[in-house]
Design a protein around this motif. Structure first.
Motif, PDB file in Angstrom:
ATOM      1  N   ASP A  10       0.828  -1.214   0.000  1.00  0.00           N
ATOM      2  CA  ASP A  10       0.000   0.000   0.000  1.00  0.00           C
ATOM      3  C   ASP A  10       0.859   1.260   0.000  1.00  0.00           C
ATOM      4  OD1 ASP A  10      -2.263  -1.549  -0.045  1.00  0.00           O
ATOM      5  OD2 ASP A  10      -2.768  -1.215   2.065  1.00  0.00           O
ATOM      6  N   CYS A  17       0.900   3.999  -3.283  1.00  0.00           N
ATOM      7  CA  CYS A  17       0.462   5.391  -3.174  1.00  0.00           C
ATOM      8  C   CYS A  17       1.568   6.407  -3.441  1.00  0.00           C
ATOM      9  CB  CYS A  17      -0.185   5.654  -1.821  1.00  0.00           C
ATOM     10  SG  CYS A  17       0.957   5.673  -0.460  1.00  0.00           S
ATOM     11  N   SER A  72      -2.171   7.719   3.414  1.00  0.00           N
ATOM     12  CA  SER A  72      -2.741   6.390   3.190  1.00  0.00           C
ATOM     13  C   SER A  72      -3.142   5.690   4.487  1.00  0.00           C
ATOM     14  CB  SER A  72      -1.760   5.515   2.396  1.00  0.00           C
ATOM     15  OG  SER A  72      -0.640   5.156   3.170  1.00  0.00           O
TER      16      SER A  72
END
Length: 164
Positions: free
Chosen positions: A38, A42, A62
Motif C-alpha cells: 500500500d 500510493c 494512506s
C-alpha cells in the motif's frame, strides 16, 4: 529534515541506464525493507522522481484512508485514530484488550498513527517543500515506519459491536 540546513540538489537522470540504475536501487531498497504494498502503491511515482517530500506525504495520508475504509468512519487525523483505536470502546483492535500489555499495544499503535500524522502528514500539508527538506534516507526511514503501521492495520479487526 535537512542536510545541515542546506538544500540538496539532485541531478536529473540523463540516460535510460541512469534511470534504470536508480530504479533498481529503489526496488532493491524497498524489497530489502519489505515495504508494504500500500505504501509503494500510493507514492511510487513520487519516489521514482526523487520527490521525497510528496512521497512521504502521500504515504502518510494512506494510513487515514485505510482506517476509514476498515471502519466507515469519516473523521480525520487525531480524531480518527483516537476514536478508532480507543482502549475503551474501540472501533478497531489489534488484540483482545484484556491485559495491560494488550492495552498498551493498542494505545501505542494509536499514538504512532497520531505521531506520523502530526510529524509527517501535517508538516508536509502546511510547510513549503523548500522549508522541510526530506532527503532519500529520511524518506526511506519514514516509509519504513508507515509500512510497519500498514502491517499493523492489516492485522487489526473491527470490534464486534461495531460490525455493520
Amino acid at each position: 529534515m535537512t542536510n545541515e540546513g542546506k538544500l540538496l540538489k539532485v541531478q536529473a537522470a540523463t540516460t535510460i541506464s541512469e534511470v534504470e540504475r536508480r530504479t533498481r536501487n529503489l526496488v532493491s531498497e524497498l524489497q530489502k525493507r519489505h515495504i508494504h504494498q500500500d505504501v509503494i502503491k500510493c507514492c511510487k511515482e513520487e519516489y521514482l522522481q526523487e520527490n521525497y517530500f510528496h512521497a512521504v506525504f502521500e504515504a502518510a495520508k494512506s494510513l487515514s484512508e485505510k482506517v476509514r475504509e476498515k471502519t466507515g468512519m469519516q473523521e480525520d487525523g487525531s480524531n480518527l485514530f483516537n476514536n478508532a483505536f480507543a482502549v475503551n470502546n474501540p472501533r478497531l483492535a489489534i488484540n483482545s484488550l484484556q491485559t495491560p500489555s494488550e492495552k498498551n499495544a493498542q494505545n501505542g499503535l494509536k499514538e504512532m498513527l497520531n505521531g506520523v500524522t502530526h510529524m509527517v502528514r501535517n508538516v508536509t500539508a502546511h510547510e513549503l517543500k523548500i522549508k522541510w527538506i526530506v532527503n532519500e534516507q529520511d524518506a526511506i526511514d519514514i516509509l519504513t515506519t508507515i509500512s510497519f503501521l500498514h502491517k499493523q492495520l492489516d492485522e487489526s479487526f473491527v470490534v464486534p459491536q461495531h460490525i455493520a
